[in-house]
Design a protein around this motif. Sequence first.
Motif, PDB file in Angstrom:
ATOM      1  N   ARG A 193       1.236  -1.426  -0.057  1.00 60.29           N
ATOM      2  CA  ARG A 193       0.411  -0.028   0.376  1.00 60.29           C
ATOM      3  C   ARG A 193       0.813   1.219   0.096  1.00 60.29           C
ATOM      4  O   ARG A 193       0.592   1.966  -0.704  1.00 60.29           O
ATOM      5  N   GLU A 225       2.501   1.670  -3.473  1.00 62.05           N
ATOM      6  CA  GLU A 225       0.873   2.414  -4.391  1.00 62.05           C
ATOM      7  C   GLU A 225       1.560   3.657  -3.911  1.00 62.05           C
ATOM      8  O   GLU A 225       0.141   4.720  -5.326  1.00 62.05           O
ATOM      9  N   LEU A 247       4.817   1.726  -8.574  1.00 63.34           N
ATOM     10  CA  LEU A 247       4.112   0.454  -9.303  1.00 63.34           C
ATOM     11  C   LEU A 247       5.097   0.132 -10.064  1.00 63.34           C
ATOM     12  O   LEU A 247       4.742  -1.105 -10.678  1.00 63.34           O
ATOM     13  N   VAL A 279       4.381  -5.570  -7.374  1.00 71.34           N
ATOM     14  CA  VAL A 279       3.499  -4.716  -6.813  1.00 71.34           C
ATOM     15  C   VAL A 279       2.514  -4.713  -7.075  1.00 71.34           C
ATOM     16  O   VAL A 279       1.499  -4.516  -6.731  1.00 71.34           O
ATOM     17  N   LYS A 280       2.422  -4.392  -9.311  1.00 69.76           N
ATOM     18  CA  LYS A 280       1.241  -4.740  -9.254  1.00 69.76           C
ATOM     19  C   LYS A 280       0.049  -6.038  -9.531  1.00 69.76           C
ATOM     20  O   LYS A 280      -0.781  -6.358  -9.190  1.00 69.76           O
ATOM     21  N   LEU A 322      -1.746  -6.207  -6.444  1.00 69.83           N
ATOM     22  CA  LEU A 322      -2.696  -4.973  -5.483  1.00 69.83           C
ATOM     23  C   LEU A 322      -4.135  -5.924  -6.417  1.00 69.83           C
ATOM     24  O   LEU A 322      -4.956  -5.142  -6.227  1.00 69.83           O
TER      25      LEU A 322
END
Length: 73
Positions: free
Chosen positions: A19, A22, A27, A32-33, A36
Amino acid sequence: MKLVEPSLIYKQAYLEAIREFEAAGELHIMRVKEALKPEFSYEAYVEQCTNESKGIGLPDGWVPATTFLLVEN
């Protein structure tokens, strides 16, 4: 600080870090993407990392690799 392999005890800290990435617009950082996405499962992520480090289920031509998390306290 220390480097540790992903495990279930780090789930909340990992999700908080995602988080933060983000919110900072970071990103492009690996996974990370993926983390999410609504269907993301931290438990599956830990299993995938464990398998990758043992060379289990790797695509042809890939070599085992170990993922580490940097944790503090």
